[in-house]
Design an enzyme around this catalytic site. Structure first.
Site, PDB file in Angstrom:
ATOM      1  N   GLU A 200       0.805  -1.220   0.000  1.00 32.86           N
ATOM      2  CA  GLU A 200       0.000   0.000   0.000  1.00 32.86           C
ATOM      3  C   GLU A 200       0.841   1.275   0.000  1.00 32.86           C
ATOM      4  OE1 GLU A 200      -3.573  -2.015   2.648  1.00 32.86           O
ATOM      5  OE2 GLU A 200      -2.517  -0.275   3.433  1.00 32.86           O
TER       6      GLU A 200
ATOM      7  N   CYS B 108       3.060   8.421   2.250  1.00 36.49           N
ATOM      8  CA  CYS B 108       3.488   7.351   3.142  1.00 36.49           C
ATOM      9  C   CYS B 108       3.898   6.155   2.291  1.00 36.49           C
ATOM     10  CB  CYS B 108       2.358   6.980   4.080  1.00 36.49           C
ATOM     11  SG  CYS B 108       2.829   5.648   5.166  1.00 36.49           S
TER      12      CYS B 108
ATOM     13  N   CYS C  68       4.938  -7.670   7.403  1.00 39.05           N
ATOM     14  CA  CYS C  68       5.895  -7.241   8.423  1.00 39.05           C
ATOM     15  C   CYS C  68       6.143  -8.390   9.393  1.00 39.05           C
ATOM     16  CB  CYS C  68       5.337  -6.031   9.189  1.00 39.05           C
ATOM     17  SG  CYS C  68       6.551  -5.270  10.280  1.00 39.05           S
TER      18      CYS C  68
ATOM     19  N   CYS D  41       3.296  -5.831  15.810  1.00 41.60           N
ATOM     20  CA  CYS D  41       2.804  -4.856  16.781  1.00 41.60           C
ATOM     21  C   CYS D  41       1.296  -5.064  16.918  1.00 41.60           C
ATOM     22  CB  CYS D  41       3.122  -3.435  16.322  1.00 41.60           C
ATOM     23  SG  CYS D  41       4.894  -3.170  16.104  1.00 41.60           S
TER      24      CYS D  41
ATOM     25  N   CYS E 148      -1.435  -2.884  15.230  1.00 46.09           N
ATOM     26  CA  CYS E 148      -1.215  -2.572  13.806  1.00 46.09           C
ATOM     27  C   CYS E 148      -1.766  -3.682  12.922  1.00 46.09           C
ATOM     28  CB  CYS E 148       0.277  -2.397  13.565  1.00 46.09           C
ATOM     29  SG  CYS E 148       0.713  -2.334  11.815  1.00 46.09           S
TER      30      CYS E 148
ATOM     31  N   CYS F  99      -3.548   1.191   8.013  1.00 45.13           N
ATOM     32  CA  CYS F  99      -2.554   0.521   7.188  1.00 45.13           C
ATOM     33  C   CYS F  99      -2.818  -0.979   7.128  1.00 45.13           C
ATOM     34  CB  CYS F  99      -1.179   0.775   7.802  1.00 45.13           C
ATOM     35  SG  CYS F  99       0.149   0.023   6.896  1.00 45.13           S
TER      36      CYS F  99
HETATM   37  S1  SF4 Z   1       3.731  -0.966  13.391  1.00 43.45           S
HETATM   38 FE1  SF4 Z   1       3.015  -2.533  11.955  1.00 43.45          FE
HETATM   39  S2  SF4 Z   1       4.189  -2.215  10.057  1.00 43.45           S
HETATM   40 FE2  SF4 Z   1       5.239  -1.056  11.733  1.00 43.45          FE
HETATM   41  S3  SF4 Z   1       6.768  -2.452  12.563  1.00 43.45           S
HETATM   42 FE3  SF4 Z   1       4.926  -2.773  13.825  1.00 43.45          FE
HETATM   43  S4  SF4 Z   1       3.788  -4.482  12.802  1.00 43.45           S
HETATM   44 FE4  SF4 Z   1       5.347  -3.701  11.327  1.00 43.45          FE
END
Ligand code: SF4
Length: 445
Positions: free
Chosen positions: A141, A154, A161, A165, A168, A414
């Site tokens: 994205e 962005c 990933c 997190c 997220c 996101c």
């Molecule tokens: S916030 Fe989301 S995209 Fe960023 S490092 Fe953590 S899991 Fe990965």
């Protein structure tokens, strides 16, 4: 990095074996599948080489290996580089200072690509989001956020990933692979295509009438310099410091005065706290730093930003204090997503102030109202709580604006656009299977 819908508007200010490779710096020996790549070159089925993402020197090497003498290769590389990155031209025929006889030679061997657009969304608040696809069919994205006096793009650094997190949505996706230099810089170039920001004589009109990129909706007034795309944040999908070399090389193309020519002061790289790569980022790229802090106690940060178990808060803040070029003029941004009853108490706010003061950090804090996604384990803090938190941090002498959520009427957080597209394609597969079943039943009757 998450929450591409809530940009820091102040970001400037907002194993080759088996196709696996080790993460950079041997800090997280996590295998990442990737296609076999000739160094820096995006593979293509038609045998031609995509020049997107290559620096001038590499283009000259390619031309020389294809038969030009060294002097001609250097000259042609300089010309092509200018057309490619400074003018946004993708058609060799439009490179008017290159001899007409030379252009077919180039077109037979090379292309200038862009990431494929799968879907484009346009929010009522001007935010735009694109779902893009790599040549090997992986989706990622890119988001553009217009704001008063600036426009922030962005940019993603990985497909998926590894870091999980918990707040997220991208963190719920497995890491597929790092994006290449061309796929990273290609996002910036695609955005310039969409915004019509190449020199007028060279504007690429390929997109007119397609994919939401044929844009002329009066947003041209919102920057002081007449530019729409003024800032870049490496805050899309992925942890940019886990794809350090490609991110560095892509940003060098973005910053090159002969290329896209965007000042490093207008570029911010956001990390969840990959401490071993932070100093390299300052030294080798020199862009602004943003850190996804999100919590001030070990227990809470371990839960919501699990890399904290490896690189703890105090070590992270020390690495920030040591970040090359950080100063009051170039403060480090600390991102703090507001999660109800998790990290939003008065005590948390006071601890945040204490920690940032302890390390004497030139800091600003971006308070980001959490934008829940389906299945998210948290809720957003109340507006009153966010205001109270902000006030405590401000009183501690640290700027702590509350970011306005952007693009909430489109798949905003996101990773949502990618998930929606995947659901759509699953639905499509189900529909095709049902049709096939029906046809087989009809044939059997
Ligand atoms: S916030 Fe989301 S995209 Fe960023 S490092 Fe953590 S899991 Fe990965």
């Amino acid at each position: 990095m998450p929450d591409t819908n809530t940009f820091p508007a102040e970001a400037e200010s907002a194993s080759a074996a088996a196709g696996l490779m080790a993460m950079p710096g041997n800090i997280d020996p996590m295998p990442v599948p990737r296609p076999t790549l000739v160094e820096g070159v995006t593979p293509r089925e038609d045998g031609r080489t995509d020049l997107l993402g290559l620096p001038k020197k590499r283009i000259a090497e390619l031309f020389e290996s294809a038969g030009l003498d060294a002097k001609a290769a250097k000259l042609r590389a300089k010309q092509v580089y200018h057309w490619l990155y400074h003018r946004g031209v993708t058609d060799f025929d439009a490179m008017t200072d290159i001899a007409k006889t030379m252009r077919p030679w180039l077109a037979e061997r090379y292309v200038v690509g862009r990431p494929e657009i799968v879907e484009a969304q346009h929010s009522s608040d001007g935010t735009r989001k694109w779902l893009l696809r790599t040549a090997d069919a992986h989706d990622f994205e890119m988001v553009f956020i217009p704001d008063a006096g600036r426009g922030t793009l962005c940019v993603s650094s990985q497909v998926g990933c590894t870091l999980n997190c918990r707040f997220c949505h991208t963190g719920t996706m497995r890491l597929v692979r790092n994006l290449t230099v061309g796929e990273i810089v290609g996002q910036v170039m695609l955005a310039r295509d969409a915004l019509g920001e190449w020199p007028k004589s060279a504007q690429d009109t390929r997109f007119a009438g397609t994919s939401g990129l044929d844009d002329d909706d009066g947003e041209g007034d919102y920057t002081s310099e007449g530019r729409l795309l003024t800032n870049i944040v490496m805050m899309g999908m992925g942890e940019p410091l886990y794809n350090f070399d490609n991110v560095r090389d892509a940003l060098k193309l973005v910053m090159d005065g002969d290329g896209l020519a965007l000042s490093k002061r207008r570029i911010t790289l956001s990390t969840s706290g990959v401490i071993p790569q932070m100093a390299r980022c300052g030294e080798e790229i020199g862009v602004n730093l943003a850190v996804s802090l999100h919590a001030v106690t070990k227990d809470v940060r371990d839960e919501i930003v699990p890399i904290n178990k490896k690189y703890g808060i105090e070590d992270l803040l020390q690495a920030c204090a040591d970040y090359p070029r950080a100063s009051n003029a170039r403060r480090i941004t600390f991102e703090y997503v507001m999660l109800r009853d998790k990290n939003d108490s008065d005590a948390d706010a006071r601890e945040l102030v204490r920690l940032l003061r302890k390390y004497d950090l030139p800091a600003k804090v971006n308070l980001i109202p959490f934008n829940p996604w389906p299945g998210a384990p948290y809720e957003c803090s109340t507006p009153e709580r966010i205001r109270a938190f902000s006030e405590i941090v401000f009183q501690g002498g640290i700027s702590a604006p509350v970011r306005t959520p952007r693009g909430r009427d489109i798949d905003a957080a996101c990773g949502q656009l990618k998930t929606a597209a995947e659901k759509k394609s699953r639905a499509e597969i189900d529909r095709l299977l049902a049709e096939k079943d029906a046809a087989m039943l009809a044939a059997a009757e």
